[in-house]
Design a protein around this motif. Sequence first.
Motif, PDB file in Angstrom:
ATOM      1  N   ASP A  47      24.120  30.707 -14.260  1.00 34.78           N
ATOM      2  CA  ASP A  47      25.179  29.928 -14.892  1.00 34.78           C
ATOM      3  C   ASP A  47      26.565  30.546 -14.745  1.00 34.78           C
ATOM      4  O   ASP A  47      27.578  29.905 -15.083  1.00 34.78           O
ATOM      5  N   LEU A  48      26.648  31.787 -14.278  1.00 33.88           N
ATOM      6  CA  LEU A  48      27.927  32.509 -14.263  1.00 33.88           C
ATOM      7  C   LEU A  48      29.026  31.788 -13.464  1.00 33.88           C
ATOM      8  O   LEU A  48      30.147  31.636 -13.973  1.00 33.88           O
ATOM      9  N   PRO A  49      28.783  31.321 -12.237  1.00 38.17           N
ATOM     10  CA  PRO A  49      29.861  30.635 -11.503  1.00 38.17           C
ATOM     11  C   PRO A  49      30.391  29.405 -12.231  1.00 38.17           C
ATOM     12  O   PRO A  49      31.614  29.191 -12.283  1.00 38.17           O
ATOM     13  N   ASP A  50      29.501  28.593 -12.808  1.00 42.82           N
ATOM     14  CA  ASP A  50      29.948  27.402 -13.538  1.00 42.82           C
ATOM     15  C   ASP A  50      30.711  27.784 -14.800  1.00 42.82           C
ATOM     16  O   ASP A  50      31.701  27.132 -15.159  1.00 42.82           O
ATOM     17  N   ARG A  56      38.205  28.700 -16.677  1.00 44.60           N
ATOM     18  CA  ARG A  56      39.547  28.874 -16.110  1.00 44.60           C
ATOM     19  C   ARG A  56      40.407  27.621 -16.298  1.00 44.60           C
ATOM     20  O   ARG A  56      41.629  27.701 -16.272  1.00 44.60           O
ATOM     21  N   LYS A  57      39.778  26.472 -16.547  1.00 38.27           N
ATOM     22  CA  LYS A  57      40.522  25.230 -16.797  1.00 38.27           C
ATOM     23  C   LYS A  57      40.914  25.070 -18.270  1.00 38.27           C
ATOM     24  O   LYS A  57      41.690  24.178 -18.615  1.00 38.27           O
ATOM     25  N   ASP A  58      40.368  25.918 -19.137  1.00 41.14           N
ATOM     26  CA  ASP A  58      40.562  25.788 -20.587  1.00 41.14           C
ATOM     27  C   ASP A  58      41.764  26.624 -21.026  1.00 41.14           C
ATOM     28  O   ASP A  58      41.712  27.852 -21.048  1.00 41.14           O
ATOM     29  N   GLN A  59      42.858  25.964 -21.392  1.00 43.14           N
ATOM     30  CA  GLN A  59      44.093  26.672 -21.739  1.00 43.14           C
ATOM     31  C   GLN A  59      43.956  27.499 -23.016  1.00 43.14           C
ATOM     32  O   GLN A  59      44.732  28.440 -23.240  1.00 43.14           O
ATOM     33  N   ALA A  60      42.990  27.182 -23.863  1.00 41.56           N
ATOM     34  CA  ALA A  60      42.800  27.939 -25.098  1.00 41.56           C
ATOM     35  C   ALA A  60      42.014  29.224 -24.869  1.00 41.56           C
ATOM     36  O   ALA A  60      42.043  30.129 -25.715  1.00 41.56           O
ATOM     37  N   VAL A  95      40.748  38.336 -17.882  1.00 36.91           N
ATOM     38  CA  VAL A  95      41.893  37.787 -18.608  1.00 36.91           C
ATOM     39  C   VAL A  95      42.434  36.575 -17.855  1.00 36.91           C
ATOM     40  O   VAL A  95      42.661  36.631 -16.641  1.00 36.91           O
ATOM     41  N   ARG A  96      42.627  35.465 -18.586  1.00 32.96           N
ATOM     42  CA  ARG A  96      43.186  34.242 -18.008  1.00 32.96           C
ATOM     43  C   ARG A  96      44.693  34.217 -18.182  1.00 32.96           C
ATOM     44  O   ARG A  96      45.219  34.433 -19.274  1.00 32.96           O
ATOM     45  N   ARG A  97      45.412  33.959 -17.108  1.00 32.02           N
ATOM     46  CA  ARG A  97      46.861  33.770 -17.158  1.00 32.02           C
ATOM     47  C   ARG A  97      47.180  32.298 -17.414  1.00 32.02           C
ATOM     48  O   ARG A  97      46.314  31.432 -17.299  1.00 32.02           O
ATOM     49  N   GLU A  98      48.432  32.021 -17.739  1.00 35.42           N
ATOM     50  CA  GLU A  98      48.821  30.641 -18.064  1.00 35.42           C
ATOM     51  C   GLU A  98      48.612  29.692 -16.896  1.00 35.42           C
ATOM     52  O   GLU A  98      48.416  28.492 -17.091  1.00 35.42           O
TER      53      GLU A  98
END
Length: 289
Positions: A47-50, A56-60, A95-98
């Motif tokens: 499940d890791l790739p999904d 990465r699409k979730d801004q929160a 960490v996700r960037r904006e």
Amino acid sequence: MSEAPQAYAEVIGDPIAQSKSPAIHGYWIGQLGLDARYEACHVTAADLPDYIATRRKDQAWRGCNVTMPHKLAVMPLLDRLDPLAVRIGAVNTVVRREDGSLTGYNTDAPGFLEPLRPWLDRRHLFRMARVLGTGGAARAIVAALAGENMVIVLAGRDPAKARALLDELDPAGEHHAADLAHFADPTDFAFDDREGCLDLIVNASPLGMAGQPPLPFDFSHAPPGSLVYDIVTHPPDTQLLQQARAEGFRTIDGLAMLIGQAAAAFERFFGRPPPRKDGDTGLRRLLTA
């Protein structure tokens, strides 16, 4: 105008129920009064790739901590890797960037070094660490200590694996590989004057953890004045640490590293350092309740 969704971060792994990360980050979120949350998420290898593609699409979503078995597998799924994570060969924080880009870090190394700073910030004539264990944790520890000009004796059940690990992580260093069994039996070695030296004994293995046999280490192998550091967190006060104190050595437990690496991740996720003015007393009380 709709409210912005609540910021959140997670820890992922398989299994994940044993993770202390939600308790640590949740405690700090509560202490700071942040409108945020931190949760555990069970993610299998399949499940890791999904999981990464969805998050990465979730801004929160601010990112995640990564536990076994995903610390290597997550690396090719990210956009950037911090140089230390590349050197260690493992990522434990994403960490996700904006803009939706994802950067991988390894906070195990700075987390390991954090409680050693009062000693590492002093000047020494010589620094040596005896590191026991050659698994995933040892990679971060060896890289961290090599960066602090420590001469490392790395001991494992397979000395050839220990030698290969040293050559990979610090090929220019004058380090030594040893058999773990060497440290189990007493020695009559006469240590020289340790004035001005820093000596560490580090258990980087799971030995001593609940359900595991204790680490076989005879303290005749510890130079006078050594600092004994056990990264095992369950229990935090291992037999090795109890023996070390009985022999008159100073000790550091695994919660110190666990909290230190979490603190580095927390600031990357939520943009604020965690509240630690009490020396982590309240958090430690929570983790050992």
